[in-house]
Design a protein around this motif. Structure first.
Motif, short mmCIF file in Angstrom:
data_model
loop_
_atom_site.label_atom_id
_atom_site.label_comp_id
_atom_site.label_asym_id
_atom_site.label_seq_id
_atom_site.Cartn_x
_atom_site.Cartn_y
_atom_site.Cartn_z
N ALA A 1 14.58 7.99 15.82
CA ALA A 1 15.94 7.46 15.85
C ALA A 1 16.96 8.58 15.88
O ALA A 1 17.97 8.51 16.59
N GLY A 2 16.71 9.64 15.12
CA GLY A 2 17.61 10.78 15.13
C GLY A 2 17.65 11.46 16.48
O GLY A 2 18.70 11.93 16.93
N ALA A 3 16.50 11.51 17.14
CA ALA A 3 16.45 12.11 18.47
C ALA A 3 17.25 11.29 19.47
O ALA A 3 17.99 11.83 20.29
N ARG A 4 17.11 9.97 19.38
CA ARG A 4 17.82 9.10 20.33
C ARG A 4 19.33 9.14 20.12
O ARG A 4 20.09 9.18 21.08
N ASP B 1 10.12 18.91 19.35
CA ASP B 1 11.10 19.98 19.40
C ASP B 1 12.45 19.53 19.93
O ASP B 1 12.53 18.86 20.96
N PHE B 2 13.49 19.91 19.21
CA PHE B 2 14.86 19.75 19.66
C PHE B 2 15.27 21.08 20.30
O PHE B 2 15.32 22.11 19.63
N LEU B 3 15.56 21.05 21.60
CA LEU B 3 15.76 22.26 22.38
C LEU B 3 17.14 22.23 23.04
O LEU B 3 17.67 21.17 23.35
N MET C 1 14.74 26.98 20.69
CA MET C 1 14.47 25.91 19.72
C MET C 1 15.62 25.83 18.70
O MET C 1 16.05 26.85 18.17
N VAL C 2 16.05 24.60 18.45
CA VAL C 2 17.03 24.32 17.41
C VAL C 2 16.34 23.72 16.19
O VAL C 2 16.70 24.00 15.06
#
Length: 198
Positions: A184-187, A107-109, A118-119
């Motif tokens: 990688a996108g999260a980082r 989850d991207f929050l 949540m996004v």
């Protein structure tokens, strides 16, 4: 610590309210631009709710069970990971079955105006299986259809295809380029304020 508690509560509310069909409260789990990625539906949260309601009306049965949780919090943004199991019951080739898939919610929050929401929710599908509800029933699957889907969710996807859904065939699993791109996108992207790369 308060942020981590709030994030964990958000994750648990998502599962309880979604599976109970408590759509008004379920809607509060999302920010306005929130997106849900699932095997059977990839859409903004409001469209996901509409699709879930339509499924309920047709008798679609999907349940979620949660396990361990970890959150990496950086200011007003966070990445949450929660062990989960998705369980779906349906008829496959005239046999009632349960497909059970184990993985993680990734989850991207973001905390906006004091509220975590949540996004983007991207499940990671790690392994699955399908079993007849009646142990004495005989079930034969189409090997070619089963092979179309990644190992982490191929039985779940098979079931969902049988009941009429167009299933996404490149969702992230335990290993592979899809999950590496997600990490990688999260980082990079999320920490820089972007989510498109994730």
């Amino acid at each position: 610590m308060l942020d981590r508690i709030a994030i964990r509560a958000l994750v648990e509310n998502w599962a309880v309210w979604r599976d109970a069909g408590d759509w008004d409260r379920f809607a509060t789990c999302w920010h306005a631009d929130g997106i849900m990625m699932a095997t059977w539906c990839q859409a903004p949260w409001a469209e996901f709710i509409a699709a879930s309601k339509a499924g309920w009306a047709k008798g679609v049965s999907i349940l979620h069970f949660l396990g361990g949780h970890s959150a990496d919090v950086a200011g007003h943004r966070a990445i949450g990971q929660t062990k989960m199991t998705i369980s779906q019951r349906a008829m496959v080739h005239d046999v009632e079955v349960d497909a059970v898939c184990t993985g993680r919610f990734y989850d991207f929050l973001e905390r906006r105006e004091g509220r975590w929401g949540m996004v983007l929710r991207q499940p990671i599908y790690e392994k699955d299986r399908m079993d007849p509800v009646d142990p004495a029933a005989r079930l034969e699957l189409d090997p070619a259809l089963l092979k179309r889907f990644p190992a982490g969710y191929r039985h779940l996807a098979y079931l969902q295809t049988q009941i009429g859904y167009a299933v996404k065939t490149d969702m992230p699993g335990l290993q592979g380029p899809e999950v590496e791109a997600l990490y990688a996108g999260a980082r990079a992207g999320w920490r820089a304020g972007r989510i498109a790369e994730a």
